[in-house]
Design a protein around this motif. Structure first.
Motif, PDB file in Angstrom:
ATOM      1  N   LEU A  16      13.145   1.204  -7.971  1.00  0.00           N
ATOM      2  CA  LEU A  16      11.784   1.617  -7.926  1.00  0.00           C
ATOM      3  C   LEU A  16      11.151   0.635  -7.174  1.00  0.00           C
ATOM      4  O   LEU A  16      10.384   0.858  -6.346  1.00  0.00           O
ATOM      5  CB  LEU A  16      11.296   2.109  -9.429  1.00  0.00           C
ATOM      6  CG  LEU A  16      11.354   3.378  -9.440  1.00  0.00           C
ATOM      7  CD1 LEU A  16      10.675   3.597 -11.146  1.00  0.00           C
ATOM      8  CD2 LEU A  16      10.575   4.323  -8.784  1.00  0.00           C
ATOM      9  N   LEU A  17      11.195  -0.686  -7.850  1.00  0.00           N
ATOM     10  CA  LEU A  17      10.434  -1.842  -7.199  1.00  0.00           C
ATOM     11  C   LEU A  17      10.917  -2.043  -5.719  1.00  0.00           C
ATOM     12  O   LEU A  17      10.006  -2.250  -4.658  1.00  0.00           O
ATOM     13  CB  LEU A  17      10.772  -3.255  -7.928  1.00  0.00           C
ATOM     14  CG  LEU A  17      10.056  -3.332  -9.261  1.00  0.00           C
ATOM     15  CD1 LEU A  17      10.530  -4.316  -9.859  1.00  0.00           C
ATOM     16  CD2 LEU A  17       8.365  -3.267  -9.176  1.00  0.00           C
ATOM     17  N   TYR A  37       8.484  -1.558  -2.538  1.00  0.00           N
ATOM     18  CA  TYR A  37       8.264  -2.681  -1.640  1.00  0.00           C
ATOM     19  C   TYR A  37       8.383  -2.286  -0.423  1.00  0.00           C
ATOM     20  O   TYR A  37       7.470  -2.556   0.650  1.00  0.00           O
ATOM     21  CB  TYR A  37       9.100  -3.930  -2.135  1.00  0.00           C
ATOM     22  CG  TYR A  37       9.042  -5.045  -1.013  1.00  0.00           C
ATOM     23  CD1 TYR A  37       7.905  -6.138  -1.026  1.00  0.00           C
ATOM     24  CD2 TYR A  37      10.072  -5.142  -0.125  1.00  0.00           C
ATOM     25  CE1 TYR A  37       7.957  -6.808  -0.215  1.00  0.00           C
ATOM     26  CE2 TYR A  37      10.055  -6.328   1.114  1.00  0.00           C
ATOM     27  CZ  TYR A  37       8.814  -7.085   0.873  1.00  0.00           C
ATOM     28  OH  TYR A  37       8.976  -8.084   1.810  1.00  0.00           O
ATOM     29  N   MET A  76      -4.632  -4.772   4.839  1.00  0.00           N
ATOM     30  CA  MET A  76      -4.044  -5.724   3.743  1.00  0.00           C
ATOM     31  C   MET A  76      -3.205  -6.477   4.183  1.00  0.00           C
ATOM     32  O   MET A  76      -2.428  -6.056   4.846  1.00  0.00           O
ATOM     33  CB  MET A  76      -3.474  -4.462   2.307  1.00  0.00           C
ATOM     34  CG  MET A  76      -4.574  -3.911   1.817  1.00  0.00           C
ATOM     35  SD  MET A  76      -3.986  -2.825   0.464  1.00  0.00           S
ATOM     36  CE  MET A  76      -4.132  -4.139  -0.738  1.00  0.00           C
ATOM     37  N   ARG A 132       0.312  -9.054   3.602  1.00  0.00           N
ATOM     38  CA  ARG A 132       1.798  -8.525   3.035  1.00  0.00           C
ATOM     39  C   ARG A 132       1.794  -8.759   1.508  1.00  0.00           C
ATOM     40  O   ARG A 132       2.115  -8.065   0.890  1.00  0.00           O
ATOM     41  CB  ARG A 132       2.729  -9.021   3.858  1.00  0.00           C
ATOM     42  CG  ARG A 132       4.124  -8.832   3.410  1.00  0.00           C
ATOM     43  CD  ARG A 132       5.187  -9.216   4.360  1.00  0.00           C
ATOM     44  NE  ARG A 132       6.454  -9.011   3.567  1.00  0.00           N
ATOM     45  CZ  ARG A 132       7.576  -9.174   4.271  1.00  0.00           C
ATOM     46  NH1 ARG A 132       7.602  -9.393   5.508  1.00  0.00           N
ATOM     47  NH2 ARG A 132       8.643  -8.931   3.766  1.00  0.00           N
ATOM     48  N   TRP A 171      -0.026  -6.056  -0.591  1.00  0.00           N
ATOM     49  CA  TRP A 171       0.891  -4.926  -0.778  1.00  0.00           C
ATOM     50  C   TRP A 171       1.923  -5.158  -1.519  1.00  0.00           C
ATOM     51  O   TRP A 171       2.451  -4.320  -2.340  1.00  0.00           O
ATOM     52  CB  TRP A 171       1.457  -4.355   0.652  1.00  0.00           C
ATOM     53  CG  TRP A 171       0.191  -3.865   1.511  1.00  0.00           C
ATOM     54  CD1 TRP A 171      -0.584  -4.171   2.382  1.00  0.00           C
ATOM     55  CD2 TRP A 171       0.135  -2.296   1.248  1.00  0.00           C
ATOM     56  NE1 TRP A 171      -1.208  -3.265   3.005  1.00  0.00           N
ATOM     57  CE2 TRP A 171      -1.123  -2.062   2.021  1.00  0.00           C
ATOM     58  CE3 TRP A 171       0.360  -1.365   0.301  1.00  0.00           C
ATOM     59  CZ2 TRP A 171      -1.795  -0.701   2.209  1.00  0.00           C
ATOM     60  CZ3 TRP A 171      -0.118  -0.020   0.449  1.00  0.00           C
ATOM     61  CH2 TRP A 171      -1.497   0.143   1.152  1.00  0.00           C
ATOM     62  N   THR A 172       2.667  -6.337  -1.508  1.00  0.00           N
ATOM     63  CA  THR A 172       3.749  -6.582  -2.262  1.00  0.00           C
ATOM     64  C   THR A 172       3.233  -6.501  -3.875  1.00  0.00           C
ATOM     65  O   THR A 172       3.831  -5.956  -4.540  1.00  0.00           O
ATOM     66  CB  THR A 172       4.438  -7.991  -2.022  1.00  0.00           C
ATOM     67  OG1 THR A 172       4.841  -7.935  -0.783  1.00  0.00           O
ATOM     68  CG2 THR A 172       5.590  -8.207  -2.864  1.00  0.00           C
ATOM     69  N   SER A 176       2.677  -2.787  -4.665  1.00  0.00           N
ATOM     70  CA  SER A 176       3.877  -2.199  -4.954  1.00  0.00           C
ATOM     71  C   SER A 176       4.692  -2.803  -6.420  1.00  0.00           C
ATOM     72  O   SER A 176       5.349  -1.682  -7.047  1.00  0.00           O
ATOM     73  CB  SER A 176       4.927  -2.388  -3.935  1.00  0.00           C
ATOM     74  OG  SER A 176       5.438  -3.509  -3.712  1.00  0.00           O
ATOM     75  N   LEU A 177       4.320  -3.762  -6.663  1.00  0.00           N
ATOM     76  CA  LEU A 177       5.077  -4.290  -7.941  1.00  0.00           C
ATOM     77  C   LEU A 177       4.560  -3.960  -9.173  1.00  0.00           C
ATOM     78  O   LEU A 177       4.921  -3.402 -10.001  1.00  0.00           O
ATOM     79  CB  LEU A 177       5.015  -5.923  -8.146  1.00  0.00           C
ATOM     80  CG  LEU A 177       5.884  -6.850  -7.355  1.00  0.00           C
ATOM     81  CD1 LEU A 177       5.635  -8.220  -7.450  1.00  0.00           C
ATOM     82  CD2 LEU A 177       7.238  -6.499  -8.219  1.00  0.00           C
ATOM     83  N   GLY A 182       5.638  -0.127  -9.497  1.00  0.00           N
ATOM     84  CA  GLY A 182       7.201   0.005  -9.756  1.00  0.00           C
ATOM     85  C   GLY A 182       7.002  -0.426 -11.459  1.00  0.00           C
ATOM     86  O   GLY A 182       7.693   0.207 -12.218  1.00  0.00           O
ATOM     87  N   ALA A 183       6.202  -1.261 -11.890  1.00  0.00           N
ATOM     88  CA  ALA A 183       6.182  -1.619 -13.111  1.00  0.00           C
ATOM     89  C   ALA A 183       5.566  -0.477 -14.032  1.00  0.00           C
ATOM     90  O   ALA A 183       6.349  -0.079 -15.129  1.00  0.00           O
ATOM     91  CB  ALA A 183       5.308  -2.854 -13.506  1.00  0.00           C
ATOM     92  N   ALA A 187       5.919   2.704 -13.169  1.00  0.00           N
ATOM     93  CA  ALA A 187       6.856   3.631 -13.060  1.00  0.00           C
ATOM     94  C   ALA A 187       7.970   3.451 -14.256  1.00  0.00           C
ATOM     95  O   ALA A 187       8.465   4.135 -14.709  1.00  0.00           O
ATOM     96  CB  ALA A 187       7.495   3.766 -11.564  1.00  0.00           C
ATOM     97  N   PHE A 188       8.355   2.026 -14.286  1.00  0.00           N
ATOM     98  CA  PHE A 188       9.406   1.525 -15.086  1.00  0.00           C
ATOM     99  C   PHE A 188       8.859   1.862 -16.518  1.00  0.00           C
ATOM    100  O   PHE A 188       9.786   2.295 -17.301  1.00  0.00           O
ATOM    101  CB  PHE A 188       9.594   0.119 -14.733  1.00  0.00           C
ATOM    102  CG  PHE A 188      10.591  -0.552 -15.735  1.00  0.00           C
ATOM    103  CD1 PHE A 188      11.967  -0.224 -15.550  1.00  0.00           C
ATOM    104  CD2 PHE A 188      10.137  -1.404 -16.778  1.00  0.00           C
ATOM    105  CE1 PHE A 188      12.741  -0.807 -16.376  1.00  0.00           C
ATOM    106  CE2 PHE A 188      11.236  -1.959 -17.436  1.00  0.00           C
ATOM    107  CZ  PHE A 188      12.466  -1.514 -17.364  1.00  0.00           C
TER     108      PHE A 188
END
Lengths: 222, 370
Positions: free
Chosen positions: A199-200, A204, B3, B5, B8-9, B12-13, B16-17, B19-20
């Motif tokens: 997912l990460l 990304y 934005m 990079r 954005w990173t 997205s982190l 993801g977290a 979602a996790f």
């Protein structure tokens, strides 16, 4: 025979005398698990009932309860039990028996102990129901029936429903979702870590791609 | 808006977290199991002061000193022997106890044995025990009672025997202020099991019972379990109609459900939760429980009562039978660390059996590591 019909029939059975001396106490404890119900059945004849009960079992009248006589009586007793899980009757298999000496029975304290189990397809997460009815020798018996708190913490019992004489018991139980074994949990955790990493990674790449598209394009001059 | 990079990173982190976490919650939902574990009461321990244990140990050693070698051998067992669970409420002739029989002791030895029992129990508890024993002597003199069996009939040693001579005492493990040991005292209608572990004393499982439930001795009316009866009836009658509807079971209970031989079993609780009672009713419920808990010495009983009080919101009171005092009724108090049953036998209000258990700590299980 439907439970309701059996209950109605049992309601017509005259109640036993007021004293345990002339009663046959049948105490059952049900232990519910995901794939089976274990039954502990303790049968204690009052002193005045002992000869009668002994005669039911000692069919060759030699004054002893042989293994075969004991098993035959135990199976007869189990045939008097109706156990229904989620609307379907389940077969009860005898696991173990122990019979007291006649001397103890004649004093009103010898207890016949039967252990049995009934297997059924694994109960998945959600609501289920167990119904138990004991129709063994109702003309001279008093009954106790209880559900034990399940050893499996995923199973939660509701308040049991009984008839006044405790011939039977019906209770709902809920199976909670959840992993069952440490190994299962370990695999599930590993899958989660991998899913999280993917997912990460996906997030990304997606974010980077979107960001790149949003940037003003550079004019390439030769 | 543009934005960088790194920004954005970071976003997205975070995505993801989240979602996790969501996936984690779906796979490992917060189950009732985990909630129960989090809310579990601390280990059931009845702490006594060291001086109480020292006093009990002294009394035990004084009793042992009054015995000869053969008597000591007969009276003492390993702490982990089968004797620990080998108790009963049945009379001699039906159940054969191990240990030293009162009828085989000298008056000095009897006095030392009773002094040990008295040291382990409260004043009221010791009185209850002696009232039960005296009741059995009355039963013997009355010929065995209506529902108590027939004396002099069949059985080892000439049949069922009642009375003061038929009480037994056994010690499991050497009396100690540090290592676990146990006092087992009982006979017909009485089984007192006191496990001593350092400064802690535990009296579960125990079975105080009575037949006759009322008798006269030296011109005085004795009801060994009179408080248990009266406080139970007072509580059920203190409930309003709606509460009674919750508390009173719609079926007959003709005997103890978790009597002797049912160690470690916990039945599905029924009846009304103490959290549905008002403060006065809750106090009455605790007072009912104290009739059993308070048999043990005051310090240990106080600690146990504090534990029961802390678990009161999860404690049930169930009743079956008439609500008119003097008539047949069964009741049960069941909480996370206590199960008490009061059960008239065979339709006879003059013949009462009761049981007192702690499903988490019978025989001091939480303190005694195998």
């Amino acid at each position: 025979m439907p439970l309701a019909v059996l209950c109605a029939w049992l309601a017509t059975v005259p109640s036993a005398g007021a004293h345990r001396v002339d009663e046959y106490l049948q105490a059952t404890r049900l232990s519910i698990d995901l794939e089976r119900v274990d039954l502990e059945i303790d049968l204690t004849a009052g002193a005045a009932m002992a000869s009668k009960v002994f005669a039911w079992i000692d069919t060759n009248r030699d004054g002893e309860i042989s293994a075969a006589e004991g098993e035959a009586y135990a199976l007869e007793m189990l045939r008097s039990i109706v156990l229904i899980v989620d609307g379907r009757p389940v077969r009860i298999a005898l696991v173990d028996t122990s019979f007291p000496k006649f001397r103890d029975m004649s004093l009103g304290v010898g207890t016949i102990r039967l252990r049995a189990t009934a297997r059924f397809p694994a109960a998945g997460a959600g609501l289920h129901q167990v119904s138990f009815l004991n129709t063994h020798r109702p003309e001279s018996s008093v009954y106790l029936v209880n559900a034990l708190v399940p050893a499996n913490p995923r199973i939660q019992l509701s308040d049991p429903q009984r008839d006044h004489a405790q011939y039977g018991l019906t209770l709902d139980f809920r199976v909670m979702a959840g992993a069952t074994t440490p190994l299962y949990r370990a695999f599930a955790l590993l899958e989660l870590v991998m899913a999280g990493w993917l997912l990460l990674r996906f997030g990304y790449v997606l974010a980077y791609d979107v960001a790149r598209r949003l940037r003003p394009s550079r004019l390439v001059v030769n | 808006m543009r934005m960088s990079r790194p920004a954005w990173t970071a976003r997205s982190l975070a995505l993801g977290a989240a979602a996790f976490s969501a996936a984690l919650f779906l796979v490992f939902p917060v189950t009732a199991e985990s909630q129960q574990r989090a809310g579990l009461p601390p280990a059931a321990v009845s702490a006594t002061t060291g001086s109480v244990t020292a006093r009990v140990v002294d009394a035990a050693n004084a009793f042992l000193a009054s015995l000869n070698a053969a008597e000591r051998t007969k009276c003492t067992f390993d702490f982990n022997s089968k004797q620990r669970t080998g108790w009963s409420n049945l009379p001699t002739g039906i159940f054969q106890r191990n240990g030293l029989r009162f009828g085989d002791m000298t008056s000095r030895q009897r006095a030392a044995a009773l002094a040990l029992v008295a040291a382990a129990l409260s004043r009221e508890g010791y009185q209850k025990v002696t009232d039960i024993m005296n009741g059995d002597e009355v039963l013997k003199n009355a010929g065995g009672g209506r529902t108590g069996g027939r004396p002099g009939g069949r059985g080892p040693g000439g049949g069922i025997r009642f009375g003061l001579d038929e009480y037994y005492i056994a010690l499991l493990g050497p009396p100690s202020t540090t290592t676990p040991w146990m006092i087992q005292f009982g006979g017909h209608h009485l089984a007192i099991n006191v496990t001593v572990v350092g400064s802690n004393s535990i009296m579960t499982p125990s079975l105080p019972a009575a037949q006759p439930a009322k008798y006269t001795l030296n011109g005085q009316t004795i009801r060994p379990l009179g408080h248990e009866n009266d406080k139970g009836f007072a509580l059920i009658n203190a409930l309003n109609a709606a509460q009674q509807k919750r508390a009173i079971l719609n079926y007959a209970v003709t005997d103890l459900v978790l009597g002797p031989g049912n160690d470690g079993k916990v039945i599905q609780p029924e009846g009304i939760l103490a959290s549905e009672l008002d403060a006065r009713q809750q106090s009455m419920l605790l007072d009912v429980a104290h009739e059993w808990v308070g048999i043990l010495n005051d310090e240990a009983a106080a600690a146990k009562m504090a534990e029961i009080k802390a678990n009161l919101p999860k404690t049930y009171f169930a009743w079956s039978g008439s609500t008119k005092n003097g008539e047949l009724a069964y009741y049960r108090v069941q909480g996370p660390t206590v199960i008490i049953e009061y059960a008239p036998q065979q339709g006879d209000v003059d013949h009462i059996h009761t049981i007192y258990r702690d499903p988490t700590n019978d025989y001091g299980a939480t303190l005694v590591k195998p």
